[in-house]
Design a protein around this motif. Structure first.
Motif, PDB file in Angstrom:
ATOM      1  N   PRO A 106       9.898  -5.804  -6.858  1.00 14.61           N
ATOM      2  CA  PRO A 106      10.243  -5.889  -5.432  1.00 14.61           C
ATOM      3  C   PRO A 106      11.221  -4.818  -4.960  1.00 14.61           C
ATOM      4  CG  PRO A 106      10.158  -8.075  -6.366  1.00 14.61           C
ATOM      5  CD  PRO A 106       9.987  -7.119  -7.510  1.00 14.61           C
ATOM      6  N   ALA A 107      12.124  -4.353  -5.814  1.00 13.41           N
ATOM      7  CA  ALA A 107      13.089  -3.329  -5.407  1.00 13.41           C
ATOM      8  C   ALA A 107      12.435  -1.981  -5.126  1.00 13.41           C
ATOM      9  CB  ALA A 107      14.159  -3.165  -6.493  1.00 13.41           C
ATOM     10  N   ALA A 108      11.189  -1.789  -5.582  1.00 15.03           N
ATOM     11  CA  ALA A 108      10.501  -0.519  -5.368  1.00 15.03           C
ATOM     12  C   ALA A 108      10.143  -0.313  -3.898  1.00 15.03           C
ATOM     13  CB  ALA A 108       9.230  -0.448  -6.218  1.00 15.03           C
ATOM     14  N   ALA A 109       9.985  -1.394  -3.160  1.00 14.12           N
ATOM     15  CA  ALA A 109       9.560  -1.289  -1.765  1.00 14.12           C
ATOM     16  C   ALA A 109      10.547  -0.513  -0.908  1.00 14.12           C
ATOM     17  CB  ALA A 109       9.340  -2.678  -1.182  1.00 14.12           C
ATOM     18  N   GLY A 110      11.820  -0.765  -1.074  1.00 15.67           N
ATOM     19  CA  GLY A 110      12.815  -0.125  -0.223  1.00 15.67           C
ATOM     20  C   GLY A 110      13.505   1.061  -0.864  1.00 15.67           C
ATOM     21  N   ALA A 111      13.036   1.484  -2.014  1.00 21.88           N
ATOM     22  CA  ALA A 111      13.702   2.560  -2.743  1.00 21.88           C
ATOM     23  C   ALA A 111      13.377   3.926  -2.150  1.00 21.88           C
ATOM     24  CB  ALA A 111      13.284   2.538  -4.209  1.00 21.88           C
ATOM     25  N   ALA A 112      14.341   4.815  -2.237  1.00 24.61           N
ATOM     26  CA  ALA A 112      14.103   6.201  -1.833  1.00 24.61           C
ATOM     27  C   ALA A 112      13.169   6.847  -2.856  1.00 24.61           C
ATOM     28  CB  ALA A 112      15.421   6.961  -1.781  1.00 24.61           C
ATOM     29  N   SER A 113      12.439   7.846  -2.425  1.00 23.67           N
ATOM     30  CA  SER A 113      11.481   8.508  -3.315  1.00 23.67           C
ATOM     31  C   SER A 113      12.153   9.090  -4.549  1.00 23.67           C
ATOM     32  CB  SER A 113      10.727   9.610  -2.563  1.00 23.67           C
ATOM     33  OG  SER A 113       9.910   9.037  -1.574  1.00 23.67           O
ATOM     34  N   ALA A 114      13.332   9.652  -4.386  1.00 18.52           N
ATOM     35  CA  ALA A 114      14.045  10.238  -5.524  1.00 18.52           C
ATOM     36  C   ALA A 114      14.443   9.160  -6.535  1.00 18.52           C
ATOM     37  CB  ALA A 114      15.276  10.991  -5.037  1.00 18.52           C
ATOM     38  N   ASP A 115      14.851   8.000  -6.040  1.00 19.63           N
ATOM     39  CA  ASP A 115      15.215   6.904  -6.933  1.00 19.63           C
ATOM     40  C   ASP A 115      13.995   6.376  -7.682  1.00 19.63           C
ATOM     41  OD1 ASP A 115      17.826   7.108  -6.079  1.00 19.63           O
ATOM     42  OD2 ASP A 115      17.603   5.542  -4.551  1.00 19.63           O
ATOM     43  N   ASN A 165       0.823  -1.212   0.000  1.00 23.59           N
ATOM     44  CA  ASN A 165       0.000   0.000   0.000  1.00 23.59           C
ATOM     45  C   ASN A 165       0.859   1.265   0.000  1.00 23.59           C
ATOM     46  OD1 ASN A 165      -2.557  -1.178  -0.130  1.00 23.59           O
ATOM     47  ND2 ASN A 165      -2.570  -1.544   2.080  1.00 23.59           N
ATOM     48  N   ARG A 166       1.923   1.253   0.780  1.00 26.83           N
ATOM     49  CA  ARG A 166       2.823   2.411   0.808  1.00 26.83           C
ATOM     50  C   ARG A 166       3.482   2.613  -0.557  1.00 26.83           C
ATOM     51  NH1 ARG A 166       6.706   1.601   5.106  1.00 26.83           N
ATOM     52  NH2 ARG A 166       7.627   0.163   3.630  1.00 26.83           N
ATOM     53  N   THR A 167       3.906   1.532  -1.173  1.00 28.21           N
ATOM     54  CA  THR A 167       4.524   1.617  -2.496  1.00 28.21           C
ATOM     55  C   THR A 167       3.529   2.147  -3.515  1.00 28.21           C
ATOM     56  OG1 THR A 167       5.977  -0.222  -1.937  1.00 28.21           O
ATOM     57  CG2 THR A 167       5.723   0.297  -4.270  1.00 28.21           C
ATOM     58  N   GLN A 168       2.295   1.675  -3.467  1.00 28.20           N
ATOM     59  CA  GLN A 168       1.278   2.152  -4.403  1.00 28.20           C
ATOM     60  C   GLN A 168       0.963   3.637  -4.182  1.00 28.20           C
ATOM     61  OE1 GLN A 168      -2.169  -0.300  -4.698  1.00 28.20           O
ATOM     62  NE2 GLN A 168      -3.173   1.044  -6.151  1.00 28.20           N
ATOM     63  N   ARG A 169       0.886   4.070  -2.948  1.00 30.09           N
ATOM     64  CA  ARG A 169       0.648   5.501  -2.662  1.00 30.09           C
ATOM     65  C   ARG A 169       1.775   6.360  -3.211  1.00 30.09           C
ATOM     66  NH1 ARG A 169      -0.827   3.662   2.453  1.00 30.09           N
ATOM     67  NH2 ARG A 169       1.152   4.368   3.287  1.00 30.09           N
TER      68      ARG A 169
END
Length: 115
Positions: free
Chosen positions: A89-98, A59-63
């Motif tokens: 899967p790498a999107a979960a821990g990525a910084a917003s800028a990345d 949910n956080r990743t989708q937001r």
């Protein structure tokens, strides 16, 4: 927030974008684009599978992706199209800028933006 007119909700529309559209992948996301002849504005949908993480992480990743897509609506073609953003899967821990950089890179590869 992504305006209601720009939300992709129909299963058939997701299918069209994923199967008939073109795609551009990055390390964290894959973008699928299908041009349509409809009078609708460009609509954006999201796919965040269980491989990304538990429900809180998904949910956080989708937001975060929804926020990035809403900020990029003015540069997307206004004549109609379907854009599906699929989180890896790498999107979960990525910084917003990345994550923003990956979305922008994918849009450039699809030819939707020049910046």
């Amino acid at each position: 927030m992504l305006p209601a007119a720009h939300r992709l909700r129909s299963r058939d529309d997701f299918t069209v974008a994923l199967r008939q559209g073109v795609r551009a992948g990055t390390r964290r996301v894959v973008l699928h684009w299908a041009q349509t002849d409809e009078a609708h504005p460009t609509r954006v949908g999201f796919v965040v599978s269980k491989a990304v993480g538990n429900s809180v992480v998904r949910n956080r990743t989708q937001r975060r992706l929804r926020h990035l897509a809403a900020a990029r609506l003015p540069v997307l073609p206004a004549d109609g199209g379907l854009l599906v953003v699929r989180a890896l899967p790498a999107a979960a821990g990525a910084a917003s800028a990345d994550l923003a950089g990956d979305v922008d890179r994918g849009l450039r590869r699809l030819g939707l933006t020049t910046s």
